[in-house]
Design an enzyme around this catalytic site. Structure first.
Site, short mmCIF file in Angstrom:
data_model
loop_
_atom_site.label_atom_id
_atom_site.label_comp_id
_atom_site.label_asym_id
_atom_site.label_seq_id
_atom_site.Cartn_x
_atom_site.Cartn_y
_atom_site.Cartn_z
N PRO A 199 -5.54 -4.69 0.89
CA PRO A 199 -5.28 -5.84 1.78
C PRO A 199 -6.13 -6.21 3.04
CG PRO A 199 -3.57 -4.22 2.09
CD PRO A 199 -4.51 -3.81 0.93
N ASP A 242 -7.66 -4.79 13.90
CA ASP A 242 -7.22 -3.44 13.93
C ASP A 242 -6.98 -3.12 12.39
OD1 ASP A 242 -4.68 -1.34 15.23
OD2 ASP A 242 -6.43 -0.80 14.08
N SER A 243 -7.61 -3.29 11.63
CA SER A 243 -7.58 -3.42 10.09
C SER A 243 -7.75 -2.07 9.40
CB SER A 243 -8.28 -4.54 9.38
OG SER A 243 -9.73 -4.15 9.31
N THR A 244 -7.31 -1.95 8.13
CA THR A 244 -7.76 -0.76 7.29
C THR A 244 -9.21 -1.25 6.98
OG1 THR A 244 -6.48 -2.32 5.52
CG2 THR A 244 -5.40 -0.43 6.22
N ASP A 245 -9.58 -0.35 6.16
CA ASP A 245 -10.99 -0.45 5.61
C ASP A 245 -10.95 -1.84 4.60
OD1 ASP A 245 -10.79 2.25 6.23
OD2 ASP A 245 -13.02 1.58 6.86
N HIS A 300 -7.71 3.57 20.00
CA HIS A 300 -6.91 2.64 20.80
C HIS A 300 -7.38 2.18 22.08
CE1 HIS A 300 -3.84 3.75 17.52
NE2 HIS A 300 -4.38 2.71 17.53
N GLN A 329 0.72 -1.18 0.17
CA GLN A 329 0.03 -0.06 -0.01
C GLN A 329 0.91 1.36 0.04
OE1 GLN A 329 -2.24 -1.14 3.64
NE2 GLN A 329 -0.39 -1.62 4.57
N GLU A 334 0.49 -8.70 11.23
CA GLU A 334 0.58 -7.60 10.40
C GLU A 334 1.11 -7.64 8.93
OE1 GLU A 334 -0.22 -4.02 10.26
OE2 GLU A 334 0.71 -4.29 8.27
N1 SAM Z 1 -6.98 2.33 13.05
C1 SAM Z 1 -7.02 2.10 11.74
C2 SAM Z 1 -8.61 2.15 11.10
O1 SAM Z 1 -9.31 2.00 12.02
O2 SAM Z 1 -8.55 2.19 9.78
C3 SAM Z 1 -5.99 0.86 11.56
C4 SAM Z 1 -4.74 1.26 11.42
S1 SAM Z 1 -3.48 0.21 11.25
C5 SAM Z 1 -2.40 0.84 10.46
C6 SAM Z 1 -4.30 -0.73 9.98
C7 SAM Z 1 -3.41 -2.07 9.39
O3 SAM Z 1 -3.96 -3.05 8.92
C8 SAM Z 1 -1.94 -1.68 8.61
O4 SAM Z 1 -0.75 -1.51 9.14
C9 SAM Z 1 -2.28 -2.60 7.46
O5 SAM Z 1 -1.14 -2.91 6.77
C10 SAM Z 1 -3.04 -3.89 8.21
N2 SAM Z 1 -3.56 -4.65 7.23
C11 SAM Z 1 -4.21 -4.56 6.05
N3 SAM Z 1 -4.76 -5.70 5.76
C12 SAM Z 1 -4.18 -6.66 6.44
C13 SAM Z 1 -4.21 -8.16 6.41
N4 SAM Z 1 -4.88 -8.84 5.36
N5 SAM Z 1 -3.51 -8.70 7.40
C14 SAM Z 1 -2.89 -8.11 8.25
N6 SAM Z 1 -2.60 -6.84 8.20
C15 SAM Z 1 -3.38 -6.22 7.66
#
Ligand code: SAM
Length: 282
Positions: free
Chosen positions: A163, A156-159, A62, A31, A106
């Protein structure tokens, strides 16, 4: 450069953040990472054009995502964080002396390396805590494997774009349930229901099929624009029934101080859902 960052998460709604000093802008294998300074929110991390964390308001997200299930559970020893590369969720989970093990899965090592360097206050030493194990992998693949159980699982993922999309599927939730210890709680980052109703509706449909207690709770994070955001909540246990007084006793016993959003009263109130949200999960 316009001097403004326009978030492109929603089709018909945008939020703009004045972009001060640009500190980083690069592609990882997964990303695009961009970090800039904003007069109100401090340092702002975006992934693929979507705000992920700001040093100004990350405490809300958090604290509410970590302490609500851990204190409701009451005896959490092991926590799995899927995503969470900025380290803020690990920071809060590790505040609990009873939590002996936190596994963070992660997908993008670049986010961790970057956050340690540019957002050290978010992880605040969590990455150096011997109780933390970092696994660089796709959370969907990790959770599908046979393996240890966890008392609390925090997604705690992205939308659900890029990924993160695989972390919003029935398959993922089914595997997550199998990795929960008896009485364990699954909590998911589930977007802003006013703008992303389908995201919550779909998760809750899957949770209702999997868990005796399937609901969500709310907190308002200013940079997750569009109203309160939802945390999906799934468990077969009674954790949600924990009384405010019991939560207060557990918080006091943990020795955790200085929280700026979470409190036992806020915890209980967060599960009181307004009609438009209740209608989505019903
Ligand atoms: N607080 C933020 C939110 O509510 O959108 C999330 C923050 S954290 C940075 C999101 C993390 O999810 C990122 O570091 C991203 O790389 C990770 N991520 C996304 N898809 C993933 C997957 N399939 N497996 C593991 N981590 C993933």
């Amino acid at each position: 450069m316009s001097g403004w960052f326009d978030e492109t998460l929603h089709q018909a709604y945008r939020q703009g953040l004045r972009e001060g000093r640009l500190l980083y802008d690069s592609e990882t294998a997964h990303q695009r990472l961009r970090l800039f300074e904003n007069p109100v929110f401090g340092r702002v991390l975006t992934l693929d054009g979507v705000v992920q964390v700001t040093t100004g308001d990350e405490f809300i997200y958090h604290e509410m995502m970590a302490h609500t299930p851990i204190l409701a559970h009451g005896a959490a020893r092991s926590v799995l964080i899927v995503g969470g590369g900025d380290g803020g969720m690990a920071r809060e989970a590790l505040k609990h002396p009873g939590v002996g093990r936190v596994v963070m899965v992660e997908i993008d090592a670049g986010v961790i390396e970057f956050s340690r360097k540019f957002l050290p206050g978010v992880s605040a030493g969590a990455f150096d805590d011997p109780r933390l194990e970092v696994v660089i992998a796709d959370g969907a693949e990790y959770i599908a494997r046979q393996g240890e159980s966890f008392d609390v699982i925090l997604v705690d993922s992205t939308d659900p774009i890029g990924p993160g999309e695989v972390l919003f599927t029935e398959t993922f939730y089914g595997h997550a349930k199998r990795r929960l210890a008896p009485g364990g709680v699954l909590v998911t980052q589930n977007g802003v229901p006013f703008l992303q109703p389908d995201e919550l509706r779909n998760t809750m449909r899957a949770f209702r099929a999997l868990f005796a207690d399937a609901t969500c709770y709310l907190a308002t994070i200013p940079t997750y624009a569009g109203g309160p955001m939802a945390f999906g909540w799934g468990t077969d246990g009674q954790a949600r029934e924990t009384a405010e007084e019991t939560l207060a006793g557990r918080l006091a016993a943990s020795g955790i101080e200085g929280l700026r959003y979470y409190s036992p009263a806020v915890h209980k109130a967060a599960f009181a859902l307004p009609g438009y949200v209740a209608a989505l999960i019903g």
